[in-house]
Design a protein around this motif. Structure first.
Motif, PDB file in Angstrom:
ATOM      1  N   GLN A   3       1.048  -1.301   0.059  1.00  0.00           N
ATOM      2  CA  GLN A   3      -0.169  -0.092   0.035  1.00  0.00           C
ATOM      3  C   GLN A   3       0.821   1.111  -0.110  1.00  0.00           C
ATOM      4  O   GLN A   3       1.922   1.211   0.824  1.00  0.00           O
ATOM      5  N   THR A  23       3.043   7.231   2.783  1.00  0.00           N
ATOM      6  CA  THR A  23       3.523   6.226   3.541  1.00  0.00           C
ATOM      7  C   THR A  23       3.146   4.939   3.091  1.00  0.00           C
ATOM      8  O   THR A  23       2.348   4.668   2.307  1.00  0.00           O
ATOM      9  N   SER A  25       3.786   0.562   2.634  1.00  0.00           N
ATOM     10  CA  SER A  25       3.811  -0.484   3.688  1.00  0.00           C
ATOM     11  C   SER A  25       3.663  -1.781   2.556  1.00  0.00           C
ATOM     12  O   SER A  25       3.227  -1.760   1.411  1.00  0.00           O
ATOM     13  N   GLY A  26       4.068  -2.794   3.190  1.00  0.00           N
ATOM     14  CA  GLY A  26       3.998  -4.183   2.437  1.00  0.00           C
ATOM     15  C   GLY A  26       5.248  -4.612   1.705  1.00  0.00           C
ATOM     16  O   GLY A  26       5.090  -5.521   0.848  1.00  0.00           O
ATOM     17  N   PHE A  29      11.179  -1.293   2.246  1.00  0.00           N
ATOM     18  CA  PHE A  29      11.043   0.067   1.514  1.00  0.00           C
ATOM     19  C   PHE A  29      12.504   0.444   0.976  1.00  0.00           C
ATOM     20  O   PHE A  29      12.617   1.018  -0.063  1.00  0.00           O
ATOM     21  N   LYS A  76      11.061   5.547   8.750  1.00  0.00           N
ATOM     22  CA  LYS A  76       9.610   5.478   8.712  1.00  0.00           C
ATOM     23  C   LYS A  76       8.614   5.196   7.695  1.00  0.00           C
ATOM     24  O   LYS A  76       7.600   5.314   7.329  1.00  0.00           O
ATOM     25  N   ASN A  77       9.436   4.539   6.299  1.00  0.00           N
ATOM     26  CA  ASN A  77       8.819   4.039   5.219  1.00  0.00           C
ATOM     27  C   ASN A  77       8.098   5.157   4.624  1.00  0.00           C
ATOM     28  O   ASN A  77       6.781   4.909   4.119  1.00  0.00           O
ATOM     29  N   THR A  78       8.512   6.307   4.575  1.00  0.00           N
ATOM     30  CA  THR A  78       8.101   7.520   4.130  1.00  0.00           C
ATOM     31  C   THR A  78       8.646   8.428   3.346  1.00  0.00           C
ATOM     32  O   THR A  78       9.659   8.525   3.253  1.00  0.00           O
TER      33      THR A  78
END
Length: 125
Positions: A3, A23, A25-26, A29, A76-78
């Motif tokens: 996502q 952001t 996820s999954g 990163f 923060k995977n951002t």
């Protein structure tokens, strides 16, 4: 399930600033190049900026150089896009994306393995 969720879009007067965030996820990163693409009404999707997993490689489309700054926070995977000195032509739906490709070739292909849902940026006079 992968996502990518964007935030931070909105309406701003020409010359103003906005900061987009995404952001992720999954996926792992740091294995992926991430970037921002945009699509204006009636136009093709185009790459705006990309940044590699190590952050050593950064690409900007000529139209945004000196005005936009892409960054990522791997802890923060951002992903972020700081947009300054916004112009009317920057009005578009902005998408974050993740792919193993990176840089100019990825940006001009306008293809990606993963996409966010998009966030609208509207610049008015």
């Amino acid at each position: 399930q992968v996502q990518l969720v964007e935030s931070g879009g909105g309406s701003v007067q020409a010359g103003g600033s906005l900061r987009l965030s995404c952001t992720v996820s999954g996926l792992t990163f740091t294995d992926y190049c991430v970037g921002w693409f945009r699509q204006a009404p009636g136009k093709k999707r185009e790459g705006v900026a990309t940044i590699s997993g190590t952050m050593r490689s950064v690409y900007y489309d000529d139209s945004v150089k000196g005005r936009f700054t892409i960054s990522r926070e791997n802890a923060k995977n951002t992903l972020h896009l700081q947009m300054n000195s916004l112009k009317l032509d920057d009005t578009a739906l902005y998408y974050c994306a993740a792919d193993y490709n990176c840089g100019y070739l990825w940006a001009v292909s306008a293809r990606s393995e993963y996409w966010g849902q998009g966030t609208q940026v509207t610049v008015f006079s």
